[in-house]
Design a protein around this motif. Structure first.
Motif, short mmCIF file in Angstrom:
data_model
loop_
_atom_site.label_atom_id
_atom_site.label_comp_id
_atom_site.label_asym_id
_atom_site.label_seq_id
_atom_site.Cartn_x
_atom_site.Cartn_y
_atom_site.Cartn_z
N SER A 89 -62.69 89.34 -15.49
CA SER A 89 -64.02 89.74 -15.01
C SER A 89 -65.09 89.80 -16.08
O SER A 89 -66.27 89.85 -15.76
CB SER A 89 -63.94 91.11 -14.33
N SER A 90 -64.70 89.82 -17.36
CA SER A 90 -65.72 89.90 -18.41
C SER A 90 -65.28 89.11 -19.64
O SER A 90 -64.08 88.83 -19.81
CB SER A 90 -65.95 91.36 -18.83
N GLY A 91 -66.25 88.79 -20.48
CA GLY A 91 -65.95 88.05 -21.70
C GLY A 91 -65.04 88.83 -22.64
O GLY A 91 -64.18 88.26 -23.32
N SER A 92 -65.23 90.15 -22.68
CA SER A 92 -64.39 90.98 -23.57
C SER A 92 -62.93 90.91 -23.15
O SER A 92 -62.03 90.90 -24.00
CB SER A 92 -64.85 92.44 -23.51
N HIS A 131 -67.18 88.74 -30.23
CA HIS A 131 -66.26 88.31 -29.16
C HIS A 131 -66.09 89.41 -28.12
O HIS A 131 -65.02 89.56 -27.52
CB HIS A 131 -64.91 87.92 -29.75
N GLY A 132 -67.13 90.23 -27.95
CA GLY A 132 -67.04 91.31 -26.98
C GLY A 132 -66.59 92.60 -27.64
O GLY A 132 -66.58 92.72 -28.87
N VAL A 133 -66.19 93.54 -26.79
CA VAL A 133 -66.00 94.91 -27.30
C VAL A 133 -64.56 95.38 -27.28
O VAL A 133 -64.29 96.57 -27.44
CB VAL A 133 -66.90 95.90 -26.52
N CYS A 170 -63.25 81.73 -33.18
CA CYS A 170 -64.64 81.65 -33.64
C CYS A 170 -65.56 81.37 -32.47
O CYS A 170 -65.14 80.87 -31.43
CB CYS A 170 -64.81 80.58 -34.71
N GLU A 171 -66.82 81.73 -32.67
CA GLU A 171 -67.88 81.22 -31.81
C GLU A 171 -68.30 79.91 -32.47
O GLU A 171 -68.80 79.94 -33.61
CB GLU A 171 -69.10 82.13 -31.86
N PRO A 172 -68.12 78.77 -31.81
CA PRO A 172 -68.42 77.50 -32.51
C PRO A 172 -69.88 77.40 -32.96
O PRO A 172 -70.16 76.73 -33.96
CB PRO A 172 -68.07 76.43 -31.47
N PHE A 200 -61.77 78.69 -29.39
CA PHE A 200 -63.24 78.69 -29.36
C PHE A 200 -63.68 79.70 -28.32
O PHE A 200 -63.31 79.59 -27.14
CB PHE A 200 -63.78 77.30 -28.96
N ASP A 201 -64.48 80.66 -28.75
CA ASP A 201 -65.11 81.57 -27.81
C ASP A 201 -66.39 80.88 -27.35
O ASP A 201 -67.40 80.86 -28.05
CB ASP A 201 -65.40 82.90 -28.51
N GLU A 202 -66.30 80.29 -26.15
CA GLU A 202 -67.43 79.51 -25.60
C GLU A 202 -68.19 80.33 -24.55
O GLU A 202 -68.81 79.78 -23.65
CB GLU A 202 -66.91 78.21 -24.97
N ILE A 203 -68.12 81.65 -24.69
CA ILE A 203 -68.77 82.50 -23.69
C ILE A 203 -70.28 82.29 -23.70
O ILE A 203 -70.93 82.33 -22.66
CB ILE A 203 -68.33 83.97 -23.90
N VAL A 204 -70.85 82.03 -24.85
CA VAL A 204 -72.27 81.67 -24.92
C VAL A 204 -72.45 80.15 -24.81
O VAL A 204 -73.31 79.66 -24.07
CB VAL A 204 -72.91 82.17 -26.23
N THR A 205 -71.64 79.39 -25.54
CA THR A 205 -71.90 77.95 -25.68
C THR A 205 -71.42 77.12 -24.48
O THR A 205 -71.95 76.04 -24.23
CB THR A 205 -71.20 77.40 -26.95
C1 LIG Z 1 -69.59 84.95 -27.82
C2 LIG Z 1 -69.31 86.14 -26.93
N1 LIG Z 1 -68.05 86.46 -26.66
C3 LIG Z 1 -67.74 87.49 -25.87
C4 LIG Z 1 -68.73 88.26 -25.29
C5 LIG Z 1 -68.36 89.42 -24.41
O1 LIG Z 1 -68.65 89.12 -23.08
P1 LIG Z 1 -68.89 90.30 -22.04
O2 LIG Z 1 -70.18 90.94 -22.40
O3 LIG Z 1 -68.90 89.61 -20.71
O4 LIG Z 1 -67.73 91.24 -22.18
C6 LIG Z 1 -70.06 87.97 -25.55
C7 LIG Z 1 -71.14 88.79 -24.96
O5 LIG Z 1 -72.29 88.72 -25.31
C8 LIG Z 1 -70.37 86.88 -26.40
O6 LIG Z 1 -71.64 86.57 -26.71
#
Ligand SMILES: Cc1ncc(COP(=O)(O)O)c(C=O)c1O
Length: 433
Positions: A115-118, A145-147, A208-210, A238-243
């Motif tokens: 449900s969330s990026g974290s 990479h989230g919390v 990493c965030e690429p 790759f954390d592609e949550i933004v990209t």
């Molecule tokens: C690169 C990256 N990874 C992970 C997350 C965490 O995602 P979420 O806020 O949905 O938990 C974020 C949130 O800004 C993010 O920018």
């Protein structure tokens, strides 16, 4: 400090928010003088409860890449909501969205939803540990990479990290977690190579965030990460949550031509509704198969009441349908370039040393002579001035997260760009020393 004008009803909502929510729904909050309560959003605009309009560059912190309340998303969500909101079971929208991610992302053979990026990064790291049988992870200073406890290590440090020991970003994280996380410096090939080589026997993954925040990868850096991790039996995440679906339809993997073992998705993939994903090679994702339990194979438990939520998946499918139309990414890049080059010109005219960082439809405004290449470079800029610039924008009708990234969407028009540049001009004047 200047103030946004607010009605007494608006101020009453803020007082209730202070009492019930500590004044914010996240850790980010502007000073009280500029606090607002939002009523609604449409296209590139948000409106506060007094009806004051702002051009939005927060865009939900990234998910709203096609704009607020896009008709196709509203229609898809309404249709699915009428059919039931959640089942804790397979649904057609979840299957279709997984297939769309697999079509788009070079590394994706199989997908799991959370449900969330974290949660997505938390599970990607667990999957990597289960698959490799190793315990540690390596991340980069300043990489967010989230919390979750593993992610909150040297992500937001305000002092330089004593590599490879992390600086925890929050109290309340057990110190044992820090012992499982190594931190390297973004874009530093030598340090990263040395850490991967020294710790290969205990390292499950490099994450990493690429595009790290707004810091582009140095030429060859991601390729070297790929080569080193492959050579040493370490997974690359790759954390592609933004990209993802932002730098290109195929995300950073398409943009930079590097294919990791696992990737995490969020934000744009679900068009503003709560859903995120972990995608990767089928052999690795197989550790999430519960039927392995008791058979001596690695297994990583992955569950969540709302995983693969069909309403969020429907929003994601509608968003991706728009993003697949011809010319979409050209428009996103063009609009962003107009904003970035306009701001650079305005700053140059005033003799203000500004660094407009980023790539694709996002950018960050920092103040300093040197272009930062890594987190210490960002710390060396005048971040107080960057925050003041953001607050000056907020006060003048741009909705921004002061000092942080500006997210650009398909809904931002040339008129928005012109109005934004007018605000940038006044905001630059206000931070001139
Ligand atoms: C690169 C990256 N990874 C992970 C997350 C965490 O995602 P979420 O806020 O949905 O938990 C974020 C949130 O800004 C993010 O920018």
């Amino acid at each position: 400090m200047t103030t946004v004008t607010r009605s007494s009803a608006h101020q009453a909502w803020l007082a209730r928010a202070r009492s019930a929510l500590g004044g914010a729904v996240t850790s980010f909050k502007p000073p009280d003088e500029l606090a607002i309560v939002i009523s609604h959003g449409l296209g590139s605009r948000v409106y506060d409860v007094d009806g004051r309009e702002y051009i939005d560059y927060v865009m939900g912190s990234g998910p709203l890449i096609i704009g607020h309340a896009h008709p196709a998303v509203v229609e898809a969500v309404s249709r699915q909501a009428a059919l039931g909101s959640t089942f804790y079971w397979l649904t057609v929208p979840a299957i279709e969205l997984a297939e769309k991610i697999i079509e788009a992302a070079p590394c994706a053979e199989q997908v799991k939803f959370v449900s969330s990026g974290s949660e997505a990064t938390f599970h990607a790291l667990r999957i990597a540990r289960a698959y490799t049988g190793k315990q540690k992870i390596l991340k980069f200073e300043g990489g967010f990479h989230g919390v979750n406890d593993y992610a909150m290590m040297s992500a937001m440090a305000s002092e330089p990290t004593p590599y490879p020991q992390p600086i925890p970003d929050s109290d309340g994280i057990p110190p044992q977690i820090a012992e499982t996380v190594l931190v390297s410096r973004w874009n530093d090939v030598e340090l990263t190579r040395r850490l991967i080589e020294e710790h290969a026997h205990e390292l499950a993954a490099v994450i990493c965030e690429p595009l790290q925040r707004a810091l582009v990868p140095a030429p060859g850096f991601l390729q070297e990460l790929r080569r080193l991790t492959e050579q040493h039996g370490v997974l690359l995440i790759f954390d592609e949550i933004v990209t993802g679906f932002r730098l290109a339809y195929g995300g950073a993997q398409e943009r930079y031509g590097v294919v990791p073992d696992l990737a995490t998705y969020g934000k744009a993939v679900s068009g503003g509704y709560p859903l995120a994903a972990i995608a990767g090679k089928a052999e690795i994702m197989a550790v999430t198969d519960p039927s392995r339990r008791g058979r001596g194979e690695p297994v990583a438990h992955l569950s969540g009441t709302l995983n693969g939520n069909p309403v969020a998946a429907a929003a994601g499918l509608a968003t991706l349908e728009v993003l697949r139309q011809p010319g979409v990414y050209e428009q996103l890049y063009r609009t962003t370039e107009l904003l970035k080059s306009g701001l650079r010109e305005l700053a140059a005219e005033r003799g203000i040393a500004v660094q407009v960082l980023g790539e694709g439809p996002l950018f960050q405004v920092l103040f300093g002579e040197q272009e930062p290449k890594d987190h210490p470079g960002v710390l060396a800029t005048d971040r107080t001035r960057a925050r003041r610039f953001g607050l000056a924008c907020l006060e003048r009708g741009l909705f921004v997260n002061p000092g942080e990234k500006f997210y650009v969407s398909l809904a931002h028009s040339t008129e928005d760009v012109e109005r934004t540049l007018d605000v940038f001009e006044a905001a630059l004047d206000s931070v001139r020393d």
